[in-house]
Each structure stands twice: as structure tokens, then as C-alpha cells.
Design a protein around this motif. Sequence first.
Motif, PDB file in Angstrom:
ATOM      1  N   ALA A  42     -77.562  67.385  23.970  1.00 32.16           N
ATOM      2  CA  ALA A  42     -76.217  67.942  23.798  1.00 32.16           C
ATOM      3  C   ALA A  42     -75.373  67.702  25.043  1.00 32.16           C
ATOM      4  N   TRP A  43     -75.990  67.856  26.217  1.00 30.13           N
ATOM      5  CA  TRP A  43     -75.263  67.620  27.465  1.00 30.13           C
ATOM      6  C   TRP A  43     -74.804  66.170  27.575  1.00 30.13           C
ATOM      7  N   LEU A  44     -75.702  65.216  27.324  1.00 27.50           N
ATOM      8  CA  LEU A  44     -75.336  63.807  27.451  1.00 27.50           C
ATOM      9  C   LEU A  44     -74.286  63.417  26.414  1.00 27.50           C
ATOM     10  N   THR A  45     -74.420  63.913  25.216  1.00 25.72           N
ATOM     11  CA  THR A  45     -73.428  63.644  24.173  1.00 25.72           C
ATOM     12  C   THR A  45     -72.056  64.135  24.603  1.00 25.72           C
ATOM     13  N   TRP A  46     -71.999  65.318  25.194  1.00 25.17           N
ATOM     14  CA  TRP A  46     -70.730  65.894  25.659  1.00 25.17           C
ATOM     15  C   TRP A  46     -70.130  65.059  26.783  1.00 25.17           C
ATOM     16  N   MET A  47     -70.950  64.649  27.741  1.00 24.12           N
ATOM     17  CA  MET A  47     -70.447  63.844  28.846  1.00 24.12           C
ATOM     18  C   MET A  47     -69.862  62.526  28.345  1.00 24.12           C
ATOM     19  N   LEU A  48     -70.539  61.871  27.405  1.00 30.06           N
ATOM     20  CA  LEU A  48     -70.069  60.601  26.864  1.00 30.06           C
ATOM     21  C   LEU A  48     -68.804  60.773  26.026  1.00 30.06           C
ATOM     22  N   ALA A  49     -68.630  61.948  25.466  1.00 32.38           N
ATOM     23  CA  ALA A  49     -67.457  62.220  24.627  1.00 32.38           C
ATOM     24  C   ALA A  49     -66.253  62.690  25.441  1.00 32.38           C
ATOM     25  N   GLY A  50     -66.351  62.617  26.760  1.00 29.80           N
ATOM     26  CA  GLY A  50     -65.224  63.005  27.605  1.00 29.80           C
ATOM     27  C   GLY A  50     -65.345  64.372  28.218  1.00 29.80           C
ATOM     28  N   GLY A  51     -66.521  64.988  28.143  1.00 29.79           N
ATOM     29  CA  GLY A  51     -66.717  66.318  28.711  1.00 29.79           C
ATOM     30  C   GLY A  51     -66.558  66.374  30.220  1.00 29.79           C
ATOM     31  N   THR A  52     -66.621  65.219  30.875  1.00 27.02           N
ATOM     32  CA  THR A  52     -66.440  65.213  32.325  1.00 27.02           C
ATOM     33  C   THR A  52     -65.070  65.754  32.729  1.00 27.02           C
ATOM     34  N   GLU A  53     -64.059  65.481  31.922  1.00 28.73           N
ATOM     35  CA  GLU A  53     -62.711  65.949  32.270  1.00 28.73           C
ATOM     36  C   GLU A  53     -62.672  67.466  32.340  1.00 28.73           C
ATOM     37  N   GLU A  54     -63.285  68.134  31.382  1.00 27.77           N
ATOM     38  CA  GLU A  54     -63.304  69.597  31.389  1.00 27.77           C
ATOM     39  C   GLU A  54     -64.251  70.121  32.457  1.00 27.77           C
ATOM     40  N   PHE A  55     -65.434  69.507  32.564  1.00 23.30           N
ATOM     41  CA  PHE A  55     -66.451  70.014  33.472  1.00 23.30           C
ATOM     42  C   PHE A  55     -65.989  69.938  34.925  1.00 23.30           C
ATOM     43  N   TYR A  56     -65.260  68.875  35.266  1.00 25.46           N
ATOM     44  CA  TYR A  56     -64.844  68.672  36.660  1.00 25.46           C
ATOM     45  C   TYR A  56     -63.389  69.034  36.909  1.00 25.46           C
ATOM     46  N   GLU A  57     -62.812  69.858  36.048  1.00 32.44           N
ATOM     47  CA  GLU A  57     -61.438  70.298  36.250  1.00 32.44           C
ATOM     48  C   GLU A  57     -61.305  70.984  37.611  1.00 32.44           C
ATOM     49  N   GLY A  58     -60.358  70.540  38.402  1.00 27.71           N
ATOM     50  CA  GLY A  58     -60.143  71.106  39.722  1.00 27.71           C
ATOM     51  C   GLY A  58     -60.953  70.452  40.815  1.00 27.71           C
ATOM     52  N   LEU A  59     -61.834  69.512  40.454  1.00 25.30           N
ATOM     53  CA  LEU A  59     -62.685  68.865  41.452  1.00 25.30           C
ATOM     54  C   LEU A  59     -62.375  67.377  41.601  1.00 25.30           C
ATOM     55  N   ARG A  60     -61.295  66.911  40.973  1.00 20.57           N
ATOM     56  CA  ARG A  60     -60.920  65.508  41.100  1.00 20.57           C
ATOM     57  C   ARG A  60     -59.456  65.420  41.510  1.00 20.57           C
ATOM     58  N   TRP A  61     -59.135  64.401  42.232  1.00 24.60           N
ATOM     59  CA  TRP A  61     -57.826  64.252  42.849  1.00 24.60           C
ATOM     60  C   TRP A  61     -57.133  63.012  42.272  1.00 24.60           C
ATOM     61  N   PRO A  62     -55.829  62.904  42.404  1.00 23.28           N
ATOM     62  CA  PRO A  62     -55.124  61.716  41.897  1.00 23.28           C
ATOM     63  C   PRO A  62     -55.694  60.441  42.534  1.00 23.28           C
ATOM     64  N   GLY A  63     -56.015  59.464  41.698  1.00 25.31           N
ATOM     65  CA  GLY A  63     -56.534  58.199  42.190  1.00 25.31           C
ATOM     66  C   GLY A  63     -58.019  58.180  42.478  1.00 25.31           C
ATOM     67  N   TRP A  64     -58.749  59.201  42.031  1.00 24.01           N
ATOM     68  CA  TRP A  64     -60.187  59.244  42.325  1.00 24.01           C
ATOM     69  C   TRP A  64     -60.918  58.030  41.764  1.00 24.01           C
ATOM     70  N   GLN A  65     -60.431  57.494  40.642  1.00 23.20           N
ATOM     71  CA  GLN A  65     -61.117  56.358  40.018  1.00 23.20           C
ATOM     72  C   GLN A  65     -61.228  55.174  40.978  1.00 23.20           C
ATOM     73  N   ASP A  66     -60.157  54.922  41.737  1.00 21.22           N
ATOM     74  CA  ASP A  66     -60.157  53.782  42.654  1.00 21.22           C
ATOM     75  C   ASP A  66     -61.171  53.966  43.779  1.00 21.22           C
ATOM     76  N   GLU A  67     -61.477  55.205  44.138  1.00 26.19           N
ATOM     77  CA  GLU A  67     -62.444  55.473  45.201  1.00 26.19           C
ATOM     78  C   GLU A  67     -63.877  55.447  44.693  1.00 26.19           C
ATOM     79  N   VAL A  68     -64.047  55.697  43.417  1.00 29.01           N
ATOM     80  CA  VAL A  68     -65.398  55.880  42.863  1.00 29.01           C
ATOM     81  C   VAL A  68     -65.907  54.651  42.127  1.00 29.01           C
TER      82      VAL A  68
END
Length: 242
Positions: A157-183
Motif C-alpha cells: 500500500a505504501w509503495l502504491t501510494w508513493m508511485l501514485a503521487g503520494g510524495t507530494e502530500e507526504f513531503y508537504e512543507g519539506l520541499r523548496w522551489p526548484g528542488w527537482q534540479d538539485e535532486v
Amino acid sequence: MRELSELTEVEDPAWPALDEKLRAASVPVEVFEADAGHGAAALHQTQVTARSFLGAFMLHSGGALVDDGWLRVYGSPADDNARRMPSLARVNGYPAEADPGWRPEAGLVVAHDVLGGVFVLQGGPAEQVGLPGRPGEMVYFAPDSLSWDALGAGYAAWLTWMLAGGTEEFYEGLRWPGWQDEVRELDGDRGLTLYPPLWSEEAHRDLAATSRSVVTMAEVLGFERETGRELDQADPGFLGNV
């Protein structure tokens, strides 16, 4: 220990469904080819079957970088893979040969995130292993609080959620503008340290203003464990070998 054939020759293997979820993920996912020998050895030591998402992933996948590499889910890659993805066996310190007496210390480390968050499949009664939750439940070591939280879901269930975009909710407040370019270009054994640290009041007030450096994930995890001991007077325990 059950023989390898008992773990692989099963009805309704999970890989076709899991492979479809990986291909149809709503966030960018880079999946690595599995090393057949490493996958079989990891499955044998873990003693889960290929009917489970966990068994299917370690047998058929070399791991995955999820959501532009923010999340690293461990499988069984070749030792010399180009993105330096560690294997689940290495991260958990599996013995070189199958050992029926070996068990993970408190649970199985199945993933890290780029900030040093640790996802563990809880391995026993909370009072015995020192982790919240129930056996088989996913628990998370949060780098912004240096504490463990039970997630209320199993691996599938956890992996299914992460693949379905759950990272956006799970990491709310822990990512900054442009984080994709750094990661995005970071290898699987690298992470980010922040200054002021992620658990500080300054970082919570303005995460984008923090200074960020690329270091080994081993350094990130070691710093977290040592800081947890100093600040909370408690050892958070094993966070993985990367």
C-alpha cells in the motif's frame, strides 16, 4: 528456511501488477535492472514470496528512483550499476551466505529519501524492537523531527501510494522551489544536508533559505543518529548501511 523454489514458484506472482504500477506512475520513476543472482539471494534470505510486492520488487528490480530521485526504493541491482544504487541486501547488512538465524535488528530498511528519511518494514512487537507500529507495518524516521512514526500501511500500500503521487502530500512543507534540479542528478548513495539543519526552527521558518550540500547518504544518516542521541538522549537505532 524455505527453499528458493518455494518462494519463486507461486500462483499469482505480484510482479506483473507491480511492473504496471511502476510504468504508470504519476511521478517520474527510474527503475533499474535486477541482478538475477542478487535478487534470488535476497529473496531467499528475506523469506518472503514473489506473491508479495516486497518479494517481487527485490527479485525483479534493481531498485527505483521515485519522483525525480527524491525517494530511493531498494531492490537487487548489479554491484556496478551506473547510478550507484545500493541493494536492499547491502543496506540491511545481509550475510554473505543464507543464514536461517539472521534477522534485521528492528525491521527491514526498504527505502531512504534524499533528506535522510528512512522507511522501515517493522519487524516485531514495538516493546521488543523499539519501533512504533505493528509487525509488517511501514514506519518512518523523519529527518525534521528525528523521531519514528508508524504509517498505518504495509509495503504494498505504501509503495502504491508513493508511485501514485503520494510524495507530494507526504513531503508537504519539506520541499523548496526548484528542488527537482538539485535532486534529479544525484546518485542513489547521495543525499542532501541542510544548514541550518532540517529540525531547527530556522529551517522550519524558511526552508528555501537553507544552504544545501551534496554528501554521501552514510554521512546524512550518521549525522542524524548522532544528533538524535545528543538532543533526545535516545538512539534512534539502525538507519541503514548505504
